[in-house]
Design an enzyme around this catalytic site. Sequence first.
Site, PDB file in Angstrom:
ATOM      1  N   ARG A   1       0.798  -1.225   0.000  1.00  0.00           N
ATOM      2  CA  ARG A   1       0.000   0.000   0.000  1.00  0.00           C
ATOM      3  C   ARG A   1       0.827   1.270   0.000  1.00  0.00           C
ATOM      4  NH1 ARG A   1      -3.044  -3.645   1.508  1.00  0.00           N
ATOM      5  NH2 ARG A   1      -1.196  -4.281   2.596  1.00  0.00           N
ATOM      6  N   THR A   2       1.788   1.339   0.902  1.00  0.00           N
ATOM      7  CA  THR A   2       2.465   2.628   1.065  1.00  0.00           C
ATOM      8  C   THR A   2       3.206   2.986  -0.218  1.00  0.00           C
ATOM      9  OG1 THR A   2       2.633   2.200   3.416  1.00  0.00           O
ATOM     10  CG2 THR A   2       4.017   3.949   2.546  1.00  0.00           C
TER      11      THR A   2
ATOM     12  N   LYS B   1      25.417  -3.336  -1.386  1.00  0.00           N
ATOM     13  CA  LYS B   1      26.881  -3.224  -1.531  1.00  0.00           C
ATOM     14  C   LYS B   1      27.490  -2.474  -0.360  1.00  0.00           C
ATOM     15  CE  LYS B   1      26.416  -2.751  -6.545  1.00  0.00           C
ATOM     16  NZ  LYS B   1      26.578  -1.783  -7.647  1.00  0.00           N
TER      17      LYS B   1
ATOM     18  N   ARG C   1      11.274   4.102   3.161  1.00  0.00           N
ATOM     19  CA  ARG C   1      10.944   3.148   4.229  1.00  0.00           C
ATOM     20  C   ARG C   1      12.201   2.377   4.572  1.00  0.00           C
ATOM     21  NH1 ARG C   1       5.894  -0.902   4.469  1.00  0.00           N
ATOM     22  NH2 ARG C   1       4.965   1.068   5.117  1.00  0.00           N
TER      23      ARG C   1
ATOM     24  N   HIS D   1       5.146   6.018  11.476  1.00  0.00           N
ATOM     25  CA  HIS D   1       4.645   5.836  10.117  1.00  0.00           C
ATOM     26  C   HIS D   1       3.675   6.993   9.849  1.00  0.00           C
ATOM     27  CE1 HIS D   1       3.321   4.184   6.440  1.00  0.00           C
ATOM     28  NE2 HIS D   1       3.085   2.941   6.788  1.00  0.00           N
TER      29      HIS D   1
HETATM   30  C1  NCD Z   1       1.811  -0.953   8.142  1.00  0.00           C
HETATM   31  C2  NCD Z   1       3.311  -0.772   8.282  1.00  0.00           C
HETATM   32  O1  NCD Z   1       4.061  -0.966   7.318  1.00  0.00           O
HETATM   33  O2  NCD Z   1       3.706  -0.409   9.382  1.00  0.00           O
HETATM   34  N1  NCD Z   1       1.431  -1.162   6.817  1.00  0.00           N
HETATM   35  C3  NCD Z   1       1.127  -0.085   6.049  1.00  0.00           C
HETATM   36  O3  NCD Z   1       1.969   0.705   5.712  1.00  0.00           O
HETATM   37  N2  NCD Z   1      -0.162   0.102   5.721  1.00  0.00           N
HETATM   38  C4  NCD Z   1       1.230  -1.941   9.054  1.00  0.00           C
HETATM   39  C5  NCD Z   1       1.786  -3.324   9.074  1.00  0.00           C
HETATM   40  O4  NCD Z   1       2.708  -3.666   8.324  1.00  0.00           O
HETATM   41  O5  NCD Z   1       1.290  -4.101   9.868  1.00  0.00           O
END
Ligand code: NCD
Length: 304
Positions: A51-52, A80, A101, A129
């Site tokens: 999703r993100t 690397k 991320r 997040h």
């Molecule tokens: C979440 C995350 O990555 O922290 N997912 C997301 O971005 N919607 C929640 C999860 O991974 O449980």
Amino acid sequence: MRHLMSPMDFTVEELEELMDLANDIEANPEKYSEACKGKKLATCFYEPSTRTRLSFESAMLNLGGNVIGFASADSSSASKGESVSDTVRVISCYADICAMRHPKEGAPLVASKKSRIPVINAGDGGHQHPTQTLTDLLTIRSLNGKIGNMTIGLCGDLKFGRTVHSLINALVRYDNIKFILISPGELRVPSYIREDVLKKNNIEFEEVERLEDAMPDLDILYMTRVQRERFFNEEEYLRMKDYYILDGQKMTLAKDDMLVLHPLPRVNEISVEVDDDERAAYFKQAQYGVYIRMALILTLLELN
Ligand code: NCD
């Protein structure tokens, strides 16, 4: 130049403006379809995501911009031994904005110090997040009409769940919010959240183990996945993973207008039968994630 590391980087007024923009985008998508023409978003993902990453990419494409990036550490020069600081310095030559991320807490912050373009924290380890929180706030405001005067239950892995940490941080600034923290003893919220965020701000909260006990009081139930990748041993994970399962039976205990949110991905913590319940809002939430990320990109690029 502005980065986004935590939801606290925006004041409540700025969050309201961002959500107003997201709602306008939802209502008038064509107005924004060329707003980012000629701009590039880099998605630098050192940890899995559906999703993100894809909602960021979809957001930029909806704005008429382009996307570049990588979806795992293995496919980048991190494999690397390159540091995030060096990577972001280079990405600054290729793109106008970066969503990152990383499994290490604070990595996007380190990157932002060396970056010449806005960096967005798209999840850093078990820490924060913020764009999921923006999504959650927009979902609550759009479906409830306002944020405030409500009891929110956060259920599941409150220790490692970064979405929970960011959401608590953001919500303590709104009026009359009560938290019910529902978790097994082993997965309670970290003490810095309990002491430095909840207690320090005189926020009303309770910690309970049984979801059934909390259910009747809740206006919002925020379910979370047990974060397998952050456990030190698999046995402990296996013991915890099915601790909570929200099913049709438990939903009968809830208010008629309670909303069920989940950042997704779901594993077993919500039975699929709940998906057809009108109160299930987690797939709508994923849609709001695109609008708020569009609004965020426009705001950080100062194009709004
Ligand atoms: C979440 C995350 O990555 O922290 N997912 C997301 O971005 N919607 C929640 C999860 O991974 O449980």
